[in-house]
Design a protein around this motif. Structure first.
Motif, PDB file in Angstrom:
ATOM      1  N   MET B  96       0.843  -1.203   0.000  1.00 25.17           N
ATOM      2  CA  MET B  96       0.000   0.000   0.000  1.00 25.17           C
ATOM      3  C   MET B  96       0.872   1.246   0.000  1.00 25.17           C
ATOM      4  O   MET B  96       2.019   1.201   0.453  1.00 25.17           O
ATOM      5  CB  MET B  96      -0.888   0.028   1.247  1.00 25.17           C
ATOM      6  CG  MET B  96      -2.053  -0.933   1.205  1.00 25.17           C
ATOM      7  SD  MET B  96      -3.193  -0.604   2.560  1.00 25.17           S
ATOM      8  CE  MET B  96      -4.317  -1.988   2.373  1.00 25.17           C
ATOM      9  N   GLU B 100      -2.896   5.159   1.129  1.00 27.83           N
ATOM     10  CA  GLU B 100      -3.785   3.991   1.206  1.00 27.83           C
ATOM     11  C   GLU B 100      -3.782   3.389   2.610  1.00 27.83           C
ATOM     12  O   GLU B 100      -4.815   2.978   3.125  1.00 27.83           O
ATOM     13  CB  GLU B 100      -3.355   2.925   0.194  1.00 27.83           C
ATOM     14  CG  GLU B 100      -3.757   3.237  -1.236  1.00 27.83           C
ATOM     15  CD  GLU B 100      -3.178   2.232  -2.218  1.00 27.83           C
ATOM     16  OE1 GLU B 100      -3.794   2.027  -3.263  1.00 27.83           O
ATOM     17  OE2 GLU B 100      -2.092   1.670  -1.951  1.00 27.83           O
ATOM     18  N   MET B 101      -2.604   3.353   3.197  1.00 30.44           N
ATOM     19  CA  MET B 101      -2.462   2.781   4.545  1.00 30.44           C
ATOM     20  C   MET B 101      -3.277   3.600   5.549  1.00 30.44           C
ATOM     21  O   MET B 101      -3.942   3.039   6.435  1.00 30.44           O
ATOM     22  CB  MET B 101      -0.968   2.796   4.905  1.00 30.44           C
ATOM     23  CG  MET B 101      -0.578   1.966   6.076  1.00 30.44           C
ATOM     24  SD  MET B 101      -0.685   0.222   5.777  1.00 30.44           S
ATOM     25  CE  MET B 101      -1.461  -0.305   7.289  1.00 30.44           C
ATOM     26  N   ARG B 103      -5.933   5.620   4.815  1.00 31.79           N
ATOM     27  CA  ARG B 103      -7.367   5.467   4.513  1.00 31.79           C
ATOM     28  C   ARG B 103      -7.872   4.103   4.993  1.00 31.79           C
ATOM     29  O   ARG B 103      -8.966   3.977   5.526  1.00 31.79           O
ATOM     30  CB  ARG B 103      -7.644   5.611   3.011  1.00 31.79           C
ATOM     31  CG  ARG B 103      -7.357   6.970   2.422  1.00 31.79           C
ATOM     32  CD  ARG B 103      -8.511   7.968   2.629  1.00 31.79           C
ATOM     33  NE  ARG B 103      -8.722   8.314   4.025  1.00 31.79           N
ATOM     34  CZ  ARG B 103      -8.007   9.207   4.719  1.00 31.79           C
ATOM     35  NH1 ARG B 103      -7.026   9.865   4.138  1.00 31.79           N
ATOM     36  NH2 ARG B 103      -8.270   9.469   5.982  1.00 31.79           N
ATOM     37  N   PHE B 104      -7.043   3.080   4.760  1.00 32.91           N
ATOM     38  CA  PHE B 104      -7.410   1.719   5.167  1.00 32.91           C
ATOM     39  C   PHE B 104      -7.645   1.669   6.673  1.00 32.91           C
ATOM     40  O   PHE B 104      -8.669   1.179   7.144  1.00 32.91           O
ATOM     41  CB  PHE B 104      -6.291   0.752   4.762  1.00 32.91           C
ATOM     42  CG  PHE B 104      -6.513  -0.663   5.238  1.00 32.91           C
ATOM     43  CD1 PHE B 104      -7.290  -1.549   4.508  1.00 32.91           C
ATOM     44  CD2 PHE B 104      -5.964  -1.111   6.427  1.00 32.91           C
ATOM     45  CE1 PHE B 104      -7.508  -2.852   4.946  1.00 32.91           C
ATOM     46  CE2 PHE B 104      -6.174  -2.408   6.880  1.00 32.91           C
ATOM     47  CZ  PHE B 104      -6.944  -3.274   6.124  1.00 32.91           C
TER      48      PHE B 104
END
Lengths: 254, 299
Positions: B96, B100-101, B103-104
């Motif tokens: 990621m 992304e990390m 948001r995840f």
């Protein structure tokens, strides 16, 4: 969001599987005219034993287009490449993952059962997509060689492939909850598939009950009926393996 | 009334085969504290932390976080909703990007603090579009800290948060932690074998050795209680024992007898004077000395 993490874990396996199997369907269809040109040479082939029998049977089946597609594609690709990719899509992702983050995943506020369920659902969805899309390549490309192939038949074959393939995917996932690395689940499931294929080859009389028989959709091809028993048995084995994966994963220490 | 202890373990044990990783650990971590969990490599720190988050189940004993049993599946999910964990390896998803990390992780925490996310993204100078696997160790630690701090967690559990970092990066990470805690009611429980960093930011400490807590308490209280009494004699120091409570260790070195006491110095000094020494000095003891002496005494 967990599905997204599992998708990232397996996307390359999925895309390569889709490309290879879709490409092989495309090639098999386009090769039909050339195969037909070679067909007159087949009766001269003097090969005995099981191999000779298979060649003669394939040649016999290939005299019509539907038989050719089944013997050259549905009978071979799902049971070979399809099985391999089912195993690949089921391997890893929970704690053993090429992308790391095992402890991070376990620290999220998600139960372990849910982790296994979403991991399994992601893999099964990818397997279904590979089965359906590459099977649909056949009816789509067939007009290019002057033939037609029923979309309904392609979907039925894809369904048989998917349900039987789910057995290997689930088995790989179960073993992924047992071992902490990626390789042992992969190799062990491949070894189990190979052993089953050998059993099929040696004991041809009972292979009606084999998972590869269901996967190839042979019953449907020969009789037009769905192999309900095989489909239910495969689904039951896959469900049992997934349940085992959930139970084992929940009980493990990390 | 709310439970005053965010973490509580009672006679906690974890056995792997024939190895006791944790044996009879009893700890109480008060709400709002910065609790340093000190121990040598392999002392049982990581195993204890994993038991707090339900990653590993105890062989026996009790482990409660927010008053919830950490070894029960449903409670464990609730604990993980309210607490955050950073592993020693700063375990994140390599494939990621930083964005992304973030948001995840945010998707799992309804109390996600967007303001903190933006603040730490700027303060840590993290490149949002870079893949996690391409980050340096320091950057990786900062990202792990960001996704931990922005959760709005009531409890931060950090396993060796500064391991592998250079001194400047270590200082930056520790300061970020202290500032974060100063702005709220967060409890921090962090393991380390770096005594200096525990000394720098912790207000309470437990020293664990071979799976057991051998020293635990408020850091100021420990500093107050622990004293070294140095007794100098004319000739060789006598081979004596002390009856005073809290005598942890006695060392004879030529003319000098050195007594480490965890129960104050007065009674030891009284006993020492009765031996007819030339001089008796009472010296303060550092956390490093307490750690080393405790661990050596246990060995």
């Amino acid at each position: 969001m967990l599905w997204y993490k599992f998708w990232l874990d397996t996307r390359w396996r999925f895309l390569i599987g889709l490309l290879l199997l879709g490409g092989s369907a495309f090639t098999i269809v386009l090769a039909y005219p050339r195969i037909m040109q070679l067909m007159p040479m087949v009766p001269q082939a003097d090969t005995g034993g099981e191999l000779g029998r298979r060649i003669r049977e394939a040649a016999e089946l290939s005299r019509d287009y539907r038989g050719y597609i089944w013997s050259q594609w549905f009978r071979q690709q799902p049971t070979q490449l399809g099985t391999l990719f089912a195993v690949l899509l089921g391997t890893g992702g929970l704690v053993s993952s090429a992308g790391g983050g095992g402890l991070f995943t376990l620290s999220l506020p998600v139960s372990r059962h849910r982790l296994v369920a979403i991991r399994a659902a992601t893999g099964l969805a990818e397997l279904l997509a590979i089965a359906v899309v590459s099977s649909l390549v056949i009816p789509m490309v067939s007009p290019a060689v002057g033939h037609t192939y029923s979309v309904g038949s392609a979907i039925v074959h894809a369904l048989c492939w998917f349900v039987a393939g789910a057995v290997f995917l689930s088995l790989a996932l179960l073993l992924s909850t047992v071992f902490s690395d990626v390789w042992r689940p992969l190799l062990l499931t491949c070894a189990i598939a190979f052993a089953l294929a050998c059993f099929d080859f040696v004991f041809r009389d009972v292979n009606h009950y084999s998972v590869f028989h269901v996967m190839s959709g042979e019953t449907y091809f020969r009789t037009g009926a769905l192999p309900w028993f095989g489909l239910f048995a495969s689904a039951a084995i896959a469900a049992a393996a997934l349940y085992g994966a959930a139970v084992n994963f929940s009980a493990r220490d990390f | 009334m709310a439970d005053p202890h965010v973490i509580e373990t009672v006679d906690l044990c974890k056995r792997y085969g024939t190895t006791d990783a944790v044996r009879g650990l009893t700890l109480q971590v008060p709400a709002g504290s910065i609790y340093g969990f000190l121990g040598r490599n392999g002392a049982g720190k990581t195993t204890t932390i994993k038991m707090l988050f339900g990653m590993t189940r105890p062989t026996s004993g009790a482990v409660r976080v927010f008053g919830l049993a950490a070894d029960e599946s449903h409670s464990s999910v609730e604990i993980r909703r309210r607490a955050a964990f950073v592993s020693e390896d700063k375990d994140l998803y390599d494939h990621m990007t930083v964005e992304e990390m973030i948001r995840f992780t945010a998707a799992f925490f309804p109390r996600w603090r967007r303001d903190l996310e933006e603040r730490y993204l700027r303060a840590f100078d993290l490149p949002a579009g870079r893949k996690v696997k391409a980050l340096s160790r320091g950057m990786r630690t900062k990202l792990a800290l960001l996704v931990t701090l922005a959760r709005g967690a009531e409890l931060l559990v950090l396993d060796e948060p500064t391991s592998g970092l250079d001194p400047a990066m270590t200082e930056e990470v520790l300061q970020a932690l202290v500032q974060h805690v100063a702005g709220g009611d967060t409890t921090v429980f962090f393991s380390s074998h770096q005594i200096a960093e525990v000394d720098q930011i912790a207000d309470r400490v437990a020293i664990i050795d071979r799976g057991r807590a051998i020293v635990a308490g408020a850091l100021d209280d420990l500093r107050e209680r622990y004293r070294r009494v140095q007794i100098v004699f004319d000739g060789s120091a006598p081979d004596v024992t002390f009856r005073s409570p809290g005598v942890e260790r006695i060392e004879r070195n030529g003319r000098v007898l050195s007594v480490l006491s965890s129960g104050g110095a007065e009674r030891v000094v009284e006993e020492a004077r009765a031996l007819g020494p030339v001089a008796v000095d009472v010296l303060p003891v550092t956390l490093k000395e307490i750690f080393l002496e405790s661990v050596v005494t246990e060995s």
